[in-house]
Design a protein around this motif. Structure first.
Motif, PDB file in Angstrom:
ATOM      1  N   THR A 102      -4.539  93.820  78.745  1.00 27.93           N
ATOM      2  CA  THR A 102      -3.555  94.848  78.423  1.00 27.93           C
ATOM      3  C   THR A 102      -2.603  94.303  77.367  1.00 27.93           C
ATOM      4  OG1 THR A 102      -3.719  95.764  80.644  1.00 27.93           O
ATOM      5  CG2 THR A 102      -1.769  96.352  79.369  1.00 27.93           C
ATOM      6  N   TRP A 110       2.172  97.436  77.004  1.00 26.54           N
ATOM      7  CA  TRP A 110       2.508  97.808  78.356  1.00 26.54           C
ATOM      8  C   TRP A 110       3.757  98.687  78.329  1.00 26.54           C
ATOM      9  CZ3 TRP A 110       2.385  93.477  82.553  1.00 26.54           C
ATOM     10  CH2 TRP A 110       2.528  94.028  83.812  1.00 26.54           C
ATOM     11  N   GLU A 154      -7.846  96.939  69.190  1.00 25.73           N
ATOM     12  CA  GLU A 154      -7.107  96.193  70.206  1.00 25.73           C
ATOM     13  C   GLU A 154      -7.821  94.872  70.522  1.00 25.73           C
ATOM     14  OE1 GLU A 154      -4.733  96.873  74.315  1.00 25.73           O
ATOM     15  OE2 GLU A 154      -4.620  98.242  72.630  1.00 25.73           O
ATOM     16  N   ILE A 177      -9.074  98.663  75.603  1.00 26.63           N
ATOM     17  CA  ILE A 177      -7.698  98.840  76.041  1.00 26.63           C
ATOM     18  C   ILE A 177      -7.649  98.759  77.566  1.00 26.63           C
ATOM     19  CG2 ILE A 177      -5.776 100.490  76.127  1.00 26.63           C
ATOM     20  CD1 ILE A 177      -6.834 101.475  73.332  1.00 26.63           C
ATOM     21  N   GLY A 178      -6.847  97.841  78.058  1.00 30.21           N
ATOM     22  CA  GLY A 178      -6.694  97.682  79.500  1.00 30.21           C
ATOM     23  C   GLY A 178      -7.899  97.085  80.192  1.00 30.21           C
ATOM     24  N   LEU A 217      -1.493 102.964  79.423  1.00 29.40           N
ATOM     25  CA  LEU A 217      -1.901 101.971  78.422  1.00 29.40           C
ATOM     26  C   LEU A 217      -2.105 102.618  77.053  1.00 29.40           C
ATOM     27  CD1 LEU A 217      -4.596 100.179  80.595  1.00 29.40           C
ATOM     28  CD2 LEU A 217      -2.257  99.415  80.191  1.00 29.40           C
ATOM     29  N   SER A 233       0.153 102.146  73.574  1.00 31.72           N
ATOM     30  CA  SER A 233      -0.505 101.840  72.301  1.00 31.72           C
ATOM     31  C   SER A 233      -0.062 102.829  71.216  1.00 31.72           C
ATOM     32  CB  SER A 233      -2.027 101.890  72.506  1.00 31.72           C
ATOM     33  OG  SER A 233      -2.720 101.799  71.305  1.00 31.72           O
TER      34      SER A 233
END
Length: 178
Positions: free
Chosen positions: A48, A51, A94, A122-123, A136, A140
């Motif tokens: 992550t 946050w 990411e 993501i995550g 999440l 972003s």
């Protein structure tokens, strides 16, 4: 990022966070809204990167999740080839940022850890066509990433910030004067 910021983040989240790199976005009162995290925590992968810490926005996004918006947004993304490609691109970007943050530390990681950090989006999601958590994606999007899920979430949230008194209740110190 100050010691006061770390105390506020702890109050916002209800727990301490040991891998905060910096505050990526602040609310209109100057409080942390989105933090950036180092991709390792306690020697384990922490995929992550962004946050959401603002209690007001966390609550608003949680309401959307309770209203089954994850399923709704998944269908929107899956049925729109442009949005689907944007989502895949957001995950890949990411991953690139995560790997860049790791830098030389990557050489000390196991193959399994490297694989997890390189192949999950993501995550830490493995299937880029699904959504794990709206928080999440919204985090972003709030920091300026081209995240179509976060953009859709932003459209659902009418009021983007709390009032001063709610912020004070959540963080435990006056928002005024910051």
């Amino acid at each position: 990022m100050s010691q006061e910021d770390l105390i506020i983040i702890k109050k916002q989240l209800g727990r301490g966070v040991s891998n905060v790199l910096n505050i990526e976005k602040r609310c209109i009162y100057g409080y942390p809204q989105v933090i950036k995290s180092f991709p390792l925590k306690d020697g384990k992968p922490f995929p992550t990167l962004y946050w959401l810490t603002c209690p007001y926005l966390v609550e608003e996004v949680s309401k959307l999740e309770a209203q089954q918006k994850i399923t709704e947004i998944e269908k929107i993304i899956q049925n729109d080839p442009v949005l689907r490609q944007q989502m895949i691109h957001a995950h890949k970007e990411e991953i690139k940022k995560r790997m860049k943050l790791l830098g030389e530390k990557i050489s000390s990681l196991s193959e399994n850890m490297i694989k997890k950090l390189k192949q999950t989006g993501i995550g830490g999601i493995e299937d880029f066509s699904t959504i794990k958590c709206l928080h999440l994606h919204y985090a972003s999007y709030l920091v300026g990433e081209n995240n179509p899920v976060g953009e859709i979430v932003d459209r659902y949230i009418a009021k983007k910030c709390c009032d001063d008194s709610r912020c004070e209740k959540w963080v435990g110190c006056g928002a005024k004067g910051r």
